[in-house]
Design a protein around this motif. Sequence first.
Motif, PDB file in Angstrom:
ATOM      1  N   VAL A  19    -153.868  22.024 -31.074  1.00 58.55           N
ATOM      2  CA  VAL A  19    -152.570  22.117 -31.757  1.00 58.55           C
ATOM      3  C   VAL A  19    -151.479  22.508 -30.768  1.00 58.55           C
ATOM      4  N   ARG A  20    -151.739  23.517 -29.926  1.00 57.76           N
ATOM      5  CA  ARG A  20    -150.741  23.931 -28.925  1.00 57.76           C
ATOM      6  C   ARG A  20    -150.407  22.777 -27.987  1.00 57.76           C
ATOM      7  N   GLU A  21    -151.423  22.056 -27.542  1.00 60.43           N
ATOM      8  CA  GLU A  21    -151.188  20.933 -26.637  1.00 60.43           C
ATOM      9  C   GLU A  21    -150.418  19.812 -27.329  1.00 60.43           C
ATOM     10  N   ARG A  22    -150.673  19.593 -28.606  1.00 60.50           N
ATOM     11  CA  ARG A  22    -149.908  18.587 -29.350  1.00 60.50           C
ATOM     12  C   ARG A  22    -148.445  19.015 -29.455  1.00 60.50           C
ATOM     13  N   ASN A  23    -148.228  20.291 -29.738  1.00 59.28           N
ATOM     14  CA  ASN A  23    -146.851  20.805 -29.800  1.00 59.28           C
ATOM     15  C   ASN A  23    -146.128  20.543 -28.488  1.00 59.28           C
ATOM     16  N   TRP A  24    -146.758  20.908 -27.390  1.00 62.59           N
ATOM     17  CA  TRP A  24    -146.132  20.729 -26.074  1.00 62.59           C
ATOM     18  C   TRP A  24    -145.885  19.256 -25.801  1.00 62.59           C
ATOM     19  N   SER A  25    -146.836  18.423 -26.175  1.00 67.79           N
ATOM     20  CA  SER A  25    -146.684  16.985 -25.969  1.00 67.79           C
ATOM     21  C   SER A  25    -145.497  16.439 -26.766  1.00 67.79           C
ATOM     22  N   LEU A  26    -145.364  16.853 -28.009  1.00 64.51           N
ATOM     23  CA  LEU A  26    -144.251  16.381 -28.842  1.00 64.51           C
ATOM     24  C   LEU A  26    -142.907  16.851 -28.294  1.00 64.51           C
ATOM     25  N   VAL A  27    -142.841  18.108 -27.888  1.00 61.79           N
ATOM     26  CA  VAL A  27    -141.593  18.619 -27.311  1.00 61.79           C
ATOM     27  C   VAL A  27    -141.255  17.825 -26.051  1.00 61.79           C
ATOM     28  N   GLY A  28    -142.243  17.561 -25.223  1.00 61.47           N
ATOM     29  CA  GLY A  28    -142.021  16.784 -24.014  1.00 61.47           C
ATOM     30  C   GLY A  28    -141.566  15.365 -24.303  1.00 61.47           C
ATOM     31  N   ARG A  29    -142.173  14.728 -25.309  1.00 59.05           N
ATOM     32  CA  ARG A  29    -141.767  13.368 -25.676  1.00 59.05           C
ATOM     33  C   ARG A  29    -140.330  13.343 -26.159  1.00 59.05           C
ATOM     34  N   VAL A  30    -139.971  14.316 -26.989  1.00 61.41           N
ATOM     35  CA  VAL A  30    -138.587  14.379 -27.488  1.00 61.41           C
ATOM     36  C   VAL A  30    -137.631  14.581 -26.317  1.00 61.41           C
ATOM     37  N   ALA A  31    -137.973  15.490 -25.410  1.00 59.40           N
ATOM     38  CA  ALA A  31    -137.104  15.747 -24.258  1.00 59.40           C
ATOM     39  C   ALA A  31    -136.956  14.487 -23.404  1.00 59.40           C
ATOM     40  N   GLN A  32    -138.048  13.773 -23.159  1.00 57.89           N
ATOM     41  CA  GLN A  32    -137.998  12.562 -22.331  1.00 57.89           C
ATOM     42  C   GLN A  32    -137.200  11.456 -23.009  1.00 57.89           C
ATOM     43  N   GLU A  33    -137.471  11.205 -24.283  1.00 56.45           N
ATOM     44  CA  GLU A  33    -136.748  10.136 -24.994  1.00 56.45           C
ATOM     45  C   GLU A  33    -135.256  10.451 -25.061  1.00 56.45           C
ATOM     46  N   SER A  34    -134.917  11.695 -25.337  1.00 53.49           N
ATOM     47  CA  SER A  34    -133.497  12.049 -25.436  1.00 53.49           C
ATOM     48  C   SER A  34    -132.816  11.982 -24.074  1.00 53.49           C
ATOM     49  N   ALA A  35    -133.543  12.316 -23.004  1.00 56.77           N
ATOM     50  CA  ALA A  35    -132.973  12.201 -21.664  1.00 56.77           C
ATOM     51  C   ALA A  35    -132.688  10.733 -21.334  1.00 56.77           C
ATOM     52  N   SER A  36    -133.565   9.848 -21.759  1.00 52.37           N
ATOM     53  CA  SER A  36    -133.342   8.417 -21.531  1.00 52.37           C
ATOM     54  C   SER A  36    -132.123   7.928 -22.305  1.00 52.37           C
ATOM     55  N   VAL A  37    -131.986   8.379 -23.545  1.00 55.18           N
ATOM     56  CA  VAL A  37    -130.815   7.985 -24.341  1.00 55.18           C
ATOM     57  C   VAL A  37    -129.546   8.544 -23.705  1.00 55.18           C
ATOM     58  N   GLU A  38    -129.596   9.789 -23.240  1.00 60.52           N
ATOM     59  CA  GLU A  38    -128.430  10.372 -22.563  1.00 60.52           C
ATOM     60  C   GLU A  38    -128.027   9.563 -21.344  1.00 60.52           C
TER      61      GLU A  38
END
Length: 171
Positions: A19-38
């Motif tokens: 669960v912790r690793e999934r949380n970190w993975s999701l936060v990382g995916r959101v950060a990466q996708e939003s950085a690409s959009v930025e």
Amino acid sequence: MENSATERRELSEAEQKVVRERNWSLVGRVAQESASVEMCLRSLMIDLLNSKYGDIIAAGQGASDLIENCIALIRANGEITEQVRGGGLELLRSLKPLFAQRNNVVHAPWFPSEREDSLTEAVSLVSKRRTPPRPTLVNYAEIEKLCSDLNAALPKIWSIGDAVRRANGNH
């Protein structure tokens, strides 16, 4: 006392780690996708400015400012078609709630429970300016949809940038 049919099972330590690793993975995916959009928004702003100083003006602006500036520049741009203008404004406005959700995901700490429900959701402490933190439910499926929505915006932003460059005579 809770009914055994409604009691939630406690997770094992191995499941809690997953669960912790999934949380970190999701936060990382959101950060990466939003950085690409930025990055795409920054490029769009540069195209809209159509200036040799566009890179300097757009540098360092966050998503909210980029969105607002691109909206203003699209409204003011007399060279683009009404179709491009309308589609661009609609797209940019649709990004605002995605970035609000992104901020809640990336900037708030997540607290998964040690129970079975943490396999699908967590609680985060969202803190806005000058207000106490408030517990907010984080649903993993909604976060995955946020990632997909951010990713789906990328080609649309590039397409608007292409139309702006063509209208400006910069192929």
